[in-house]
Motif scaffolding. Sequence first.
Motif, mmCIF file in Angstrom:
data_model
loop_
_atom_site.group_PDB
_atom_site.id
_atom_site.type_symbol
_atom_site.label_atom_id
_atom_site.label_comp_id
_atom_site.label_asym_id
_atom_site.label_seq_id
_atom_site.Cartn_x
_atom_site.Cartn_y
_atom_site.Cartn_z
ATOM 1 N N ILE A 221 43.641 28.333 28.880
ATOM 2 C CA ILE A 221 44.830 28.951 29.489
ATOM 3 C C ILE A 221 44.407 29.798 30.693
ATOM 4 C CG2 ILE A 221 46.678 30.641 29.077
ATOM 5 C CD1 ILE A 221 46.698 29.345 26.152
ATOM 6 N N THR A 222 43.279 30.500 30.545
ATOM 7 C CA THR A 222 42.774 31.296 31.671
ATOM 8 C C THR A 222 42.425 30.380 32.844
ATOM 9 O OG1 THR A 222 41.888 32.853 30.066
ATOM 10 C CG2 THR A 222 41.081 33.063 32.318
ATOM 11 N N GLU A 223 41.714 29.280 32.576
ATOM 12 C CA GLU A 223 41.346 28.330 33.650
ATOM 13 C C GLU A 223 42.586 27.784 34.359
ATOM 14 O OE1 GLU A 223 37.400 26.412 31.527
ATOM 15 O OE2 GLU A 223 39.187 25.174 31.760
ATOM 16 N N TRP A 224 43.560 27.333 33.553
ATOM 17 C CA TRP A 224 44.784 26.762 34.156
ATOM 18 C C TRP A 224 45.494 27.804 35.005
ATOM 19 C CZ3 TRP A 224 46.508 24.773 28.733
ATOM 20 C CH2 TRP A 224 45.788 23.616 28.411
ATOM 21 N N GLY A 225 45.559 29.049 34.472
ATOM 22 C CA GLY A 225 46.263 30.122 35.190
ATOM 23 C C GLY A 225 45.581 30.424 36.516
ATOM 24 N N LEU A 226 44.243 30.529 36.490
ATOM 25 C CA LEU A 226 43.514 30.850 37.728
ATOM 26 C C LEU A 226 43.644 29.704 38.730
ATOM 27 C CD1 LEU A 226 40.304 32.558 36.273
ATOM 28 C CD2 LEU A 226 42.331 33.634 37.291
ATOM 29 N N ARG A 227 43.569 28.474 38.213
ATOM 30 C CA ARG A 227 43.690 27.310 39.113
ATOM 31 C C ARG A 227 45.062 27.295 39.796
ATOM 32 N NH1 ARG A 227 43.294 22.097 36.041
ATOM 33 N NH2 ARG A 227 41.475 23.077 35.126
ATOM 34 N N GLU A 228 46.093 27.583 39.010
ATOM 35 C CA GLU A 228 47.464 27.578 39.541
ATOM 36 C C GLU A 228 47.627 28.688 40.586
ATOM 37 O OE1 GLU A 228 49.731 25.515 39.468
ATOM 38 O OE2 GLU A 228 51.448 26.663 40.195
ATOM 39 N N ARG A 229 47.029 29.877 40.286
ATOM 40 C CA ARG A 229 47.117 30.983 41.254
ATOM 41 C C ARG A 229 46.443 30.608 42.571
ATOM 42 N NH1 ARG A 229 48.278 36.396 38.463
ATOM 43 N NH2 ARG A 229 49.507 35.358 36.887
ATOM 44 N N SER A 230 45.222 30.022 42.491
ATOM 45 C CA SER A 230 44.523 29.718 43.737
ATOM 46 C C SER A 230 45.261 28.600 44.480
ATOM 47 C CB SER A 230 43.038 29.407 43.505
ATOM 48 O OG SER A 230 42.912 28.179 42.866
ATOM 49 N N ARG A 231 45.906 27.692 43.742
ATOM 50 C CA ARG A 231 46.694 26.651 44.413
ATOM 51 C C ARG A 231 47.853 27.278 45.195
ATOM 52 N NH1 ARG A 231 51.014 23.990 44.228
ATOM 53 N NH2 ARG A 231 51.848 25.118 42.441
ATOM 54 N N ARG A 232 48.503 28.274 44.530
ATOM 55 C CA ARG A 232 49.638 28.935 45.198
ATOM 56 C C ARG A 232 49.187 29.704 46.430
ATOM 57 N NH1 ARG A 232 52.088 31.750 40.532
ATOM 58 N NH2 ARG A 232 52.491 30.046 39.121
ATOM 59 N N VAL A 233 48.021 30.397 46.294
ATOM 60 C CA VAL A 233 47.510 31.171 47.434
ATOM 61 C C VAL A 233 47.194 30.227 48.593
ATOM 62 C CG1 VAL A 233 45.551 32.574 48.239
ATOM 63 C CG2 VAL A 233 46.634 33.074 46.043
ATOM 64 N N ARG A 234 46.513 29.086 48.264
ATOM 65 C CA ARG A 234 46.165 28.127 49.331
ATOM 66 C C ARG A 234 47.424 27.590 50.002
ATOM 67 N NH1 ARG A 234 42.428 26.147 45.754
ATOM 68 N NH2 ARG A 234 43.703 24.327 45.318
ATOM 69 N N ALA A 235 48.451 27.307 49.172
ATOM 70 C CA ALA A 235 49.702 26.762 49.725
ATOM 71 C C ALA A 235 50.356 27.798 50.637
ATOM 72 C CB ALA A 235 50.650 26.374 48.591
ATOM 73 N N ALA A 236 50.336 29.101 50.186
ATOM 74 C CA ALA A 236 50.957 30.152 50.998
ATOM 75 C C ALA A 236 50.202 30.322 52.313
ATOM 76 C CB ALA A 236 50.969 31.467 50.231
#
Length: 244
Positions: A221-236
């Motif tokens: 869950i931690t891995e998925w959460g961090l991956r999703e956050r970095s995806r959002r940051v990259r998209a922003a």
Amino acid sequence: MVVPTYDEALNLAWIVERLRRAQPDFDVLVVDDDSPDGTGRIADELAAADPHVSVLHRTAKGGLGAAYLHGFAHALDAGYDVIGEMDADGSHQPEQLDRLYAALADADLVIGSRWVPGGSVVNWPRRRELLSRGGNLYVRLLLGVRVRDATAGFRLFRRTTLEKIDLATVRSTGYVFQTDLVARTLNAGLTVREVPIEFVERVRGDSKMSGAVATESLKRITEWGLRERSRRVRAALGSGRGRR
Ligand SMILES: Nc1nc2c(ncn2[C@@H]2O[C@H](COP(=O)(O)OP(=O)(O)O[C@H]3O[C@H](CO)[C@@H](O)[C@H](O)[C@@H]3O)[C@@H](O)[C@H]2O)c(=O)[nH]1
């Protein structure tokens, strides 16, 4: 209904009988991981006596998620339109399946939920309740999953849901499988509904929840959460650059 079993010799006949009585039209697929206590043999006897019951024998304990993946593959091959999950220990009450089934009319996945209003747990040790509530809070915070009981294992899926969420790429072997499937269903733009249930702590046999199972959940869950956050940051950052 897919019912995974590991050392459920004291519970299986009782729960299958209740399930068959509550839902005479449902078929039951027991997925046993070569339980040392002879659960597989009991499942064979139940299957021999009732054409609505069948058994999948696996060769070793491979975890709850792996057992469900195996069971789902069989149920999909067999052509079922609705495929369910249920524990074999009596925690999930087959008599409540009617309400889950009714809710599937306007949902792609229905979860029997302990943590929505009207849901409850009976005789669960305080430690397990805290673990479940805390785990679900962690899932909501990290994954943004707007479901109160993403770890629950009493569910009905539409066949089309399981076809859309790419089961071939699921790597969760333990109980985190449950959260994985909820997140995949929501990410696919599908509808999840929670129906309150009363979850009753088993009276016979032992839970298979272990440190390794909890660690796998926390890690993934931690891995998925961090991956999703970095995806959002990259998209922003990407869209910011585009605007300048
Ligand atoms: N085949 C197989 N079955 C397994 C395995 N591990 C557990 N099971 C089966 O999976 C069911 C749930 O396991 P329990 O050990 O009884 O789970 P619990 O701690 O009481 O329940 C909690 O976690 C479950 C897993 O998601 C939830 O389904 C449940 O709602 C609850 O939150 C039982 O039927 C058990 O025999 C395994 O490695 N292989």
